[in-house]
Design a protein around this motif. Structure first.
Motif, PDB file in Angstrom:
ATOM      1  N   CYS A 124      -2.447   8.592   6.006  1.00 49.33           N
ATOM      2  CA  CYS A 124      -1.364   7.594   6.067  1.00 49.33           C
ATOM      3  C   CYS A 124      -0.379   7.839   7.215  1.00 49.33           C
ATOM      4  O   CYS A 124       0.296   6.902   7.649  1.00 49.33           O
TER       5      CYS A 124
ATOM      6  N   ASP B 250      -4.156   5.093   1.847  1.00 50.03           N
ATOM      7  CA  ASP B 250      -4.716   3.759   2.098  1.00 50.03           C
ATOM      8  C   ASP B 250      -6.221   3.854   2.359  1.00 50.03           C
ATOM      9  O   ASP B 250      -6.995   3.017   1.896  1.00 50.03           O
ATOM     10  N   TYR B 251      -6.619   4.849   3.151  1.00 47.52           N
ATOM     11  CA  TYR B 251      -8.036   5.070   3.475  1.00 47.52           C
ATOM     12  C   TYR B 251      -8.406   6.497   3.086  1.00 47.52           C
ATOM     13  O   TYR B 251      -7.551   7.381   3.098  1.00 47.52           O
ATOM     14  N   TYR B 252      -9.700   6.729   2.820  1.00 49.59           N
ATOM     15  CA  TYR B 252     -10.165   8.112   2.612  1.00 49.59           C
ATOM     16  C   TYR B 252      -9.863   8.903   3.881  1.00 49.59           C
ATOM     17  O   TYR B 252      -9.409  10.028   3.832  1.00 49.59           O
TER      18      TYR B 252
ATOM     19  N   THR C  93       0.855  -1.184   0.000  1.00 48.29           N
ATOM     20  CA  THR C  93       0.000   0.000   0.000  1.00 48.29           C
ATOM     21  C   THR C  93       0.888   1.229   0.000  1.00 48.29           C
ATOM     22  O   THR C  93       2.116   1.127   0.133  1.00 48.29           O
TER      23      THR C  93
ATOM     24  N   LEU D  22      -0.955   5.655  10.082  1.00 51.80           N
ATOM     25  CA  LEU D  22      -0.722   4.238   9.749  1.00 51.80           C
ATOM     26  C   LEU D  22       0.780   3.955   9.786  1.00 51.80           C
ATOM     27  O   LEU D  22       1.220   2.888  10.217  1.00 51.80           O
TER      28      LEU D  22
ATOM     29  N   THR E 180       1.194   3.224   2.391  1.00 48.30           N
ATOM     30  CA  THR E 180       1.892   3.266   3.680  1.00 48.30           C
ATOM     31  C   THR E 180       3.010   2.228   3.764  1.00 48.30           C
ATOM     32  O   THR E 180       4.103   2.538   4.257  1.00 48.30           O
TER      33      THR E 180
END
Ligand code: ACO
Length: 349
Positions: free
Chosen positions: A92, A86-88, A52, A95, A54
C-alpha cells in the motif's frame, strides 16, 4: 539529543456504522454475546467498492500532514502497516505515494498485524534519530470487512474486526520534554498459526498441519488459491481466541513495564496508556494488573471494534482530539497480536 516527535496525527473511519444487531442477519450471534466477551457495540465497514485500505489511509494522512504543518511534497519516507493490503503485491505504501502525489521517496510496507503500527513507528524513529529523514509518514490502515467469513462458521473472528485508518507525521526535535523515548519490539513464532490467514500462501500446509490437528488438508499441494481452499474456509482468518487471550494478558504488561523500566518511570507516571484495541477484556485486565486508573487508559473498541494496525493511531488521535493528552504528557503505546508479535513505545507528547 535528537529524538522524533509526533508532529501531526490524523484518523479516518468510514461513515457506515455496523451494530452488533446488524450482524445477526448474517450469522447466529447476539449483541449480548459480543458485548460481554469483547466490549464491542459497533464497528465501521468501508464502502465495498469506493474505499480501500489505501484510500482510507490517504484521508488519515491528509489530516496528519496538515496538523504537522507540512505538505505531502515534503514527506521524505512512508512506512505503511496493514494486514489487508489493496493488492497481494505491491504494498500500500506505493499506492499512497501515488495517490498523494508525493516525490519519488522510499515507501516501506510493514506486515506485523496488530503490532504493525508500533513496529512502523519504531522503524521511522530510527530513521529520524539517525538524521536520514526529517518528515516521515507512518500509517496503520485496515479494510477487514472485505475478507471476513460472515457465516456462523466464522463468527468468533468476524464480530471482532472493523475498518479504519490512522496516521502520524514524525519529525526531529531537540526538546528533551518531547518525542519518543524508546521503542521495544518482540516476537515468538511458536504459535504463528493460532492467529493467522493461511491462504493465499506458499506453505502447502507444511506448518499449519503441525499446529492444527483439525486442519482440513484437502488443499495440500494445491496452487496459490483453489476452489477447495475456499470450500474449506482456508482463505479466512483463523483465531484460537483463548490462546491469544492468555498470551496477550502476559505480554502486554511485560512490554509496557519494559518501556517504563528503560526510562526509569513507573505506571503512576503515565498520563495515558493507549493499548491496541484487541478486546476490551484484555485492556481491562492489563489496566488492573498494572494498577492503572480508568482515566490512564484509552479505549474506543466499543465504537470501532478491532482495527488491527490502525487501532493505536486511531485511539491516540481520538485521545488527543478529546484533550486526554497534551504537551509534555507521558504516553505509552502498546500492542500484541498475530505472530505472535508485541511491542511498546514510550513518548512525551
Ligand atoms: N456469537 C455467539 N456465539 C459465539 C460467537 C459469536 N460471535 N463466537 C463464538 N461463539 C460460541 C462458540 O461457538 C462457543 O459455543 P459452544 O460453547 O457451544 O461451543 C462459545 O461461544 C464459546 O466460544 P469460545 O471461542 O470458547 O469463546 P471465548 O469465551 O473464548 O470468547 C473470544 C471468544 C471473545 C474471541 C475470546 O477468546 C477472546 O477474547 N480472545 C482474545 C482474542 C482477541 O481478542 N482477538 C482479537 C484479535 S487478535 C488481536 O488483536 C490481538
Amino acid at each position: 539529543m535528537l529524538r522524533s516527535k509526533i508532529a501531526g496525527i490524523g484518523m479516518y473511519v468510514p461513515p457506515h456504522v455496523v451494530s452488533n444487531n446488524d450482524l445477526i442477519q448474517f450469522m447466529d450471534t447476539s449483541d449480548q454475546w459480543i458485548q460481554e466477551r469483547t466490549g464491542i457495540k459497533e464497528r465501521r465497514y468501508a464502502h465495498r467498492t469506493d474505499e480501500t485500505t489505501t484510500t482510507m489511509a490517504v484521508e488519515a494522512a491528509k489530516v496528519a500532514i496538515e496538523r504537522a504543518g507540512t505538505k505531502a511534497e515534503e514527506i521524505d519516507f512512508i512506512v505503511f502497516a496493514t494486514l489487508s493490503p489493496d493488492y497481494y503485491f505491491p504494498g500500500c505504501a506505493v499506492l499512497l505515494q501515488r495517490a498523494m502525489g508525493m516525490k519519488e521517496i522510499g515507501a516501506l510496507d510493514v506486515r506485523n498485524q496488530c503490532s504493525g503500527f508500533i513496529y512502523a513507528l519504531s522503524v521511522a524513529d530510527q530513521f529520524i534519530k539517525s538524521g536520514m529523514y526529517k518528515n516521515i509518514l507512518v500509517i496503520g490502515s485496515e479494510k477487514h470487512s472485505f475478507g471476513l467469513d460472515f457465516s456462523t462458521r466464522g463468527r468468533n473472528v468476524s464480530v471482532i474486526f472493523g475498518d479504519g485508518a490512522g496516521a502520524v507525521v514524525l519529525q526531529p526535535t531537540q526538546n528533551e520534554n518531547s518525542g519518543i523515548l524508546s521503542t521495544h519490539l518482540h516476537s515468538d513464532g511458536d504459535n504463528a498459526e493460532l492467529l493467522a490467514m493461511y491462504n493465499p500462501g506458499t506453505h502447502a500446509n507444511h506448518w499449519v498441519k503441525d499446529k492444527l490437528a483439525d486442519f482440513d488438508d484437502a488443499a495440500i499441494g494445491e496452487m496459490f488459491m483453489s476452489h477447495s481452499m475456499i470450500d474449506h474456509a482456508q482463505n479466512f482468518p483463523f483465531m484460537d481466541g483463548q490462546a491469544v487471550f492468555k498470551k496477550a494478558v502476559v505480554k502486554f504488561p511485560e512490554v509496557i513495564m519494559e518501556a517504563l523500566d528503560a526510562n526509569n518511570k513507573k505506571p503512576s507516571d503515565l498520563k495515558l496508556l493507549v493499548p491496541h484495541q484487541a478486546n476490551l477484556r484484555i485492556s481491562q485486565f492489563v489496566q488492573q494488573k498494572m494498577g492503572l486508573r480508568e482515566d490512564q487508559v484509552y479505549n474506543n473498541i466499543d465504537r470501532y471494534g478491532n482495527t488491527t494496525a490502525a487501532s493505536v493511531p486511531i485511539a491516540l488521535c481520538e485521545a488527543w482530539e478529546l484533550g486526554r493528552v497534551s504537551q509534555g504528557d507521558l504516553v505509552c503505546l502498546a500492542s500484541f497480536g498475530s505472530g505472535f508479535t508485541w511491542g511498546s513505545a514510550l513518548l512525551y507528547w
